[in-house]
Design an enzyme around this catalytic site. Structure first.
Site, PDB file in Angstrom:
ATOM      1  N   GLU A 116       0.803  -1.226   0.000  1.00  0.00           N
ATOM      2  CA  GLU A 116       0.000   0.000   0.000  1.00  0.00           C
ATOM      3  C   GLU A 116       0.839   1.280   0.000  1.00  0.00           C
ATOM      4  O   GLU A 116       0.438   2.279  -0.581  1.00  0.00           O
ATOM      5  CB  GLU A 116      -0.958   0.015   1.191  1.00  0.00           C
ATOM      6  CG  GLU A 116      -2.046  -1.047   1.071  1.00  0.00           C
ATOM      7  CD  GLU A 116      -3.126  -0.909   2.117  1.00  0.00           C
ATOM      8  OE1 GLU A 116      -3.752   0.159   2.197  1.00  0.00           O
ATOM      9  OE2 GLU A 116      -3.337  -1.874   2.885  1.00  0.00           O
ATOM     10  N   LYS A 124     -13.471  -0.129  -4.772  1.00  0.00           N
ATOM     11  CA  LYS A 124     -14.653  -0.107  -3.893  1.00  0.00           C
ATOM     12  C   LYS A 124     -15.827   0.579  -4.602  1.00  0.00           C
ATOM     13  O   LYS A 124     -16.959   0.123  -4.514  1.00  0.00           O
ATOM     14  CB  LYS A 124     -14.341   0.614  -2.583  1.00  0.00           C
ATOM     15  CG  LYS A 124     -13.457  -0.188  -1.634  1.00  0.00           C
ATOM     16  CD  LYS A 124     -13.197   0.571  -0.331  1.00  0.00           C
ATOM     17  CE  LYS A 124     -12.250  -0.196   0.580  1.00  0.00           C
ATOM     18  NZ  LYS A 124     -11.910   0.496   1.825  1.00  0.00           N
ATOM     19  N   HIS A 160       8.318 -26.398   4.216  1.00  0.00           N
ATOM     20  CA  HIS A 160       7.652 -27.572   3.653  1.00  0.00           C
ATOM     21  C   HIS A 160       7.127 -27.323   2.249  1.00  0.00           C
ATOM     22  O   HIS A 160       6.445 -28.166   1.690  1.00  0.00           O
ATOM     23  CB  HIS A 160       6.529 -28.027   4.588  1.00  0.00           C
ATOM     24  CG  HIS A 160       7.037 -28.406   5.957  1.00  0.00           C
ATOM     25  ND1 HIS A 160       7.486 -29.671   6.257  1.00  0.00           N
ATOM     26  CD2 HIS A 160       7.216 -27.662   7.076  1.00  0.00           C
ATOM     27  CE1 HIS A 160       7.894 -29.702   7.527  1.00  0.00           C
ATOM     28  NE2 HIS A 160       7.749 -28.493   8.036  1.00  0.00           N
TER      29      HIS A 160
HETATM   30  O1  PA5 Z   1      -5.313   0.530   4.094  1.00  0.00           O
HETATM   31  C1  PA5 Z   1      -6.392   0.669   3.518  1.00  0.00           C
HETATM   32  O2  PA5 Z   1      -6.790   1.755   3.089  1.00  0.00           O
HETATM   33  C2  PA5 Z   1      -7.285  -0.518   3.352  1.00  0.00           C
HETATM   34  O3  PA5 Z   1      -6.598  -1.705   3.592  1.00  0.00           O
HETATM   35  C3  PA5 Z   1      -8.497  -0.364   4.288  1.00  0.00           C
HETATM   36  O4  PA5 Z   1      -8.073  -0.443   5.628  1.00  0.00           O
HETATM   37  C4  PA5 Z   1      -9.530  -1.454   3.988  1.00  0.00           C
HETATM   38  O5  PA5 Z   1      -9.996  -1.305   2.670  1.00  0.00           O
HETATM   39  C5  PA5 Z   1     -10.706  -1.414   4.931  1.00  0.00           C
HETATM   40  O6  PA5 Z   1     -11.209  -0.113   5.112  1.00  0.00           O
HETATM   41  P1  PA5 Z   1     -11.471   0.388   6.600  1.00  0.00           P
HETATM   42  O7  PA5 Z   1     -10.155   0.311   7.293  1.00  0.00           O
HETATM   43  O8  PA5 Z   1     -11.970   1.771   6.489  1.00  0.00           O
HETATM   44  O9  PA5 Z   1     -12.468  -0.536   7.190  1.00  0.00           O
END
Ligand code: PA5
Length: 352
Positions: A238, A344, A254
């Site tokens: 990310e 999303k 393994h």
């Molecule tokens: O880091 C991110 O932006 C994502 O991994 C979000 O955490 C994930 O999509 C879930 O969203 P939220 O944390 O708002 O529930």
């Protein structure tokens, strides 16, 4: 007592990393990551008055991505740092585990409060009569808490979920502490925050980012430390927007160990060792490092000593900074996650 977050000034930043790279940190990710010690203290305080109404034998933490990691870390601390029969499970899908019942504490964690899998799991679990705690900075989860009269723990706004990891995790630890499930962490939290403020790991992280630049970072750790390896992987994904994979000992011996036989590509392997692994796992780590090196994979071993909570968050802090610097090396702003947001939106509305 509130202290100013520790952030190096321009001069110190230049010492850590060449000047031309800092322009890519357009949204101030460095400042936010470096504020982790303050987030730790504040997150722990947030959980202070939150006390489940009755006892429970099982905890299910529902949450995805940057929020879901809080559940993985909670499970790790309960399983490996405490003597309790209470079981922690995580739920990372649309449905609550079948085992949820009146003896369960369901904690639904979503930084935005709008993650559909988490909302759906909450809904299916709540029908089964479990105790509920909802954690978010707002969104639908907060609205539903009001409508359904469920306890809601409100997080500060305006952070990226993954950068709020301490705000997401420490209140949960405190709630389990309040319920008598885990020992008191007050002193460890204090020492951890103070140690992170004292440490200057930016130069180390900048150096590590150089080792995996142009390569796919692989992260290996003992099963008991796997959530930390997973956190490194997802932060590489990310922040640095790069492929990264992780696996646990001793399972990797393994299967994955063999995968370097024909295709030892451009990888850099990080071995996150602690002093708490089974002695055979320590030996396995040393041997696996040799195997990978013989196949031409460059390796780095990270070994942070101390109590488990300190090991977990010190290693996470180093990994967060390493992925931050890798992002800058790629000329990428670490903060935005546009593709996740578009994905999303493309899914369209979800009616629960
Ligand atoms: O880091 C991110 O932006 C994502 O991994 C979000 O955490 C994930 O999509 C879930 O969203 P939220 O944390 O708002 O529930």
């Amino acid at each position: 007592m509130s202290e100013e977050p520790v952030v190096e000034g321009q001069e110190e930043k230049q010492k850590v990393f060449p000047d031309e790279y800092w322009q890519y940190d357009r949204e101030g990710a460095y400042r936010t990551i470096k504020a982790m010690p303050d987030h730790i203290r504040a997150g722990y305080r947030l959980g202070e008055g939150v006390r489940p109404a009755r006892s429970f034998s099982r905890v299910v933490v529902a949450g995805m991505g940057g929020s879901g990691i809080a559940g993985d870390l909670l499970k790790e601390l309960v399983d490996y740092d405490n003597d309790t029969k209470v079981v922690v499970e995580t739920a990372k899908g649309y449905d609550a585990p079948k085992t949820v019942d009146g003896d369960t504490l369901l904690i639904a964690v979503s930084y935005s409060g709008n993650t559909e899998e988490t909302l759906s799991t909450y809904k299916t679990a709540a029908r089964k009569g479990c105790q509920v705690l909802l954690v978010s900075s707002g969104g639908k989860l907060e609205e539903l808490a009001k409508v359904n009269r469920h306890q809601h723990l409100k997080l500060p706004k305006d952070l990226q979920p993954r950068m709020a990891v301490a705000y997401l995790f420490f209140p949960l630890l405190r709630v389990l502490e309040n319920a008598g499930v885990v020992k008191s962490y007050a002193q460890e939290v204090d020492e951890l925050a103070a140690a992170l403020r004292r440490q200057d790991v930016s130069a180390k992280a900048a150096e590590l980012s150089g080792k995996c630049y142009g390569k796919t970072p692989l992260i290996y750790a003992d099963q008991s430390f796997y959530p930390v390896a997973y956190r490194w992987k997802t932060q590489f994904n990310e922040n640095a927007k790069t492929t990264s994979f992780c696996h646990a000992f001793s399972e990797m011996n393994h299967n994955e160990l063999l995968s370097f036989e024909n295709r030892a590509g451009a990888y850099h392997a990080f071995f996150l060792s602690t002093d708490k692994e089974h002695r055979r796992v320590a030996k396995r780590i040393a041997l696996a490092k040799d195997v990978l090196q013989q196949k031409g994979v460059s390796v780095t071993e990270i070994n942070i000593k101390g109590p488990l909570l300190k090991q977990v968050f010190t290693t996470i802090y180093l990994g967060d900074l390493t992925s931050f610097f890798l992002a800058l090396r790629y000329g990428t702003d670490p903060t935005p996650v546009e593709l996740i947001e578009r994905f999303k939106r493309d899914l369209g509305p979800f009616l629960i």
